[in-house]
Design a protein around this motif. Sequence first.
Motif, PDB file in Angstrom:
ATOM      1  N   ALA A 347       0.833  -1.207   0.000  1.00 46.93           N
ATOM      2  CA  ALA A 347       0.000   0.000   0.000  1.00 46.93           C
ATOM      3  C   ALA A 347       0.868   1.258   0.000  1.00 46.93           C
ATOM      4  N   ARG A 348       1.931   1.246   0.795  1.00 46.86           N
ATOM      5  CA  ARG A 348       2.819   2.415   0.828  1.00 46.86           C
ATOM      6  C   ARG A 348       3.539   2.594  -0.504  1.00 46.86           C
ATOM      7  N   ALA A 349       3.922   1.490  -1.151  1.00 47.05           N
ATOM      8  CA  ALA A 349       4.573   1.579  -2.459  1.00 47.05           C
ATOM      9  C   ALA A 349       3.623   2.196  -3.486  1.00 47.05           C
ATOM     10  N   GLY A 364      10.427   3.065   3.664  1.00 46.13           N
ATOM     11  CA  GLY A 364      10.261   1.762   4.283  1.00 46.13           C
ATOM     12  C   GLY A 364       9.339   1.809   5.480  1.00 46.13           C
ATOM     13  N   LEU A 365       9.220   0.682   6.158  1.00 48.19           N
ATOM     14  CA  LEU A 365       8.426   0.568   7.376  1.00 48.19           C
ATOM     15  C   LEU A 365       9.280  -0.078   8.453  1.00 48.19           C
ATOM     16  N   PHE A 366       9.077   0.343   9.686  1.00 48.11           N
ATOM     17  CA  PHE A 366       9.821  -0.198  10.816  1.00 48.11           C
ATOM     18  C   PHE A 366       8.820  -0.906  11.729  1.00 48.11           C
ATOM     19  N   GLU A 378      14.674  -4.409   1.631  1.00 45.59           N
ATOM     20  CA  GLU A 378      15.233  -4.911   0.380  1.00 45.59           C
ATOM     21  C   GLU A 378      14.280  -4.750  -0.794  1.00 45.59           C
ATOM     22  N   GLN A 379      12.980  -4.905  -0.554  1.00 38.98           N
ATOM     23  CA  GLN A 379      12.027  -4.930  -1.653  1.00 38.98           C
ATOM     24  C   GLN A 379      11.330  -3.592  -1.916  1.00 38.98           C
ATOM     25  N   TYR A 380      11.288  -2.704  -0.917  1.00 40.00           N
ATOM     26  CA  TYR A 380      10.457  -1.513  -1.065  1.00 40.00           C
ATOM     27  C   TYR A 380      11.197  -0.189  -0.822  1.00 40.00           C
ATOM     28  N   ALA A 381      12.109  -0.148   0.146  1.00 38.68           N
ATOM     29  CA  ALA A 381      12.749   1.120   0.501  1.00 38.68           C
ATOM     30  C   ALA A 381      13.595   1.624  -0.661  1.00 38.68           C
ATOM     31  N   SER A 382      13.388   2.895  -1.017  1.00 37.70           N
ATOM     32  CA  SER A 382      14.113   3.456  -2.154  1.00 37.70           C
ATOM     33  C   SER A 382      14.031   4.975  -2.120  1.00 37.70           C
TER      34      SER A 382
END
Length: 454
Positions: A347-349, A364-366, A378-382
């Motif tokens: 959803a955030r992406a 990203g999410l923590f 690895e998959q979303y943070a950018s």
Amino acid sequence: MRARAGLVGVAAAALLLTGCGGGGAPAAEEADFEGEATGTLSGWGFENTDDVGQARLDHAAEQLSGVTVELDQTAFDAQKFTTLAASGNIPDVVQIDRQFVATYAAQGLLLPLDACFAAHDVDPATYYYPQVTQDVTWQDQVWAVPQFYQPPLILTNERVLAEAGVSADQLDPSDQEGLLAAVEQLTEMDGSTPSRLGLDPQGVSKAAMWMLSFGGGIVDESGAPTLDRPENVEAVEFLQRIYEAQGGFAEVTGLVDSFDIFGDGNPYSNDLVAAAVFDQWYVNVLTPYADEVEIGAVPVRNQEGDPFTASGGSSFVIPASAENPSAACAWAIALTSPDAWIAAADARAQTTEEESDRNGINAGLFTGTPENDTTIREQYASAEGYPGFEQAIDAYYDVAAEGTSLGGSPAGQQIQSELEGAVQSALLGERSPEEALGEAQAAAQRAYDQVSGG
């Protein structure tokens, strides 16, 4: 930062739950978490639900198709909670700050959740960061389902640092004299008033973190207050020197209170700070200003020079008189499962892609769980095209494993109140750190003895 602390408090309370619960519910030792999750579940929370929260709610609803969830979307209120608990008219699940879980557990207002986790094959000791599990552990039992983890570090304004010829590595509390020299060099004064801060340490709201970084702490393993520890006094004395290097606590606070933290007047767009202690959420706040700011990040370091942070966040608790503890347990576990966090990350992406003012930055999410954090990182943070944001995001992820729990106590709320009052008094010069913390310790100890039977 008094204004910011209040805003953070509101944000942290955004996931709470109410409803119609009722008396006559099972006692703690009789709670059945093995039963099928059915019926009506009353919850207090998800106030102002964002994309992350809604995605998790939707996921939980899919998993618990036989449960009707009724949410009262108002903010948590401690007095209201204890009043509802006393009357027996209490919701089935409530979100509270993890720091105060032990307070309500000691009053007999919560169910221990070891059996809840076991019923769903979740081991808190391995699923969460150890410090996150410690946040919700009291007397060798786990009393809440944690969620989120916002590690604080030092968010830097690289433009100001370069201008002043100061390296971010100089903002190292283990080299006290070096840090103070850097802060003084970075600070700009208009007479006796600072017009730009070298470092905002958030000395009052983050006092416990600074004490832990000096080897101190506000409670011991039993939850008894330890506010007057020598290491705590040393930490406050160091904070005094940081503020004095910038004109004094009152003057610094006056400037900080004028910041438009969430808007165009933010201190990084306008070069009002060279560095400040911020939790991870503030990177998201700055994404609309990515073309205006030049940020970076370095961890707070302990006195041995090792990267350090403090754990904190919210959690779900099940009141002792909850009518539907089985559904409450299943719902809380579903909301914090790996699949729920992936749904939230998706959803955030999507939001990042659709909302142009995010500049394509996904911080990203923590989640409070190392495995989920690694997957999402690895998959979303950018932050493609914004190296400062990339470095800051990486720094927050890297420091998460270095966190230390603030500790829980039956008198947690009173201890925190006494702590903040004492530190503010010392920073204002009304009392010495030793005197202020000594008086706070005496008051906190009285509160602890009253609630613990000491």
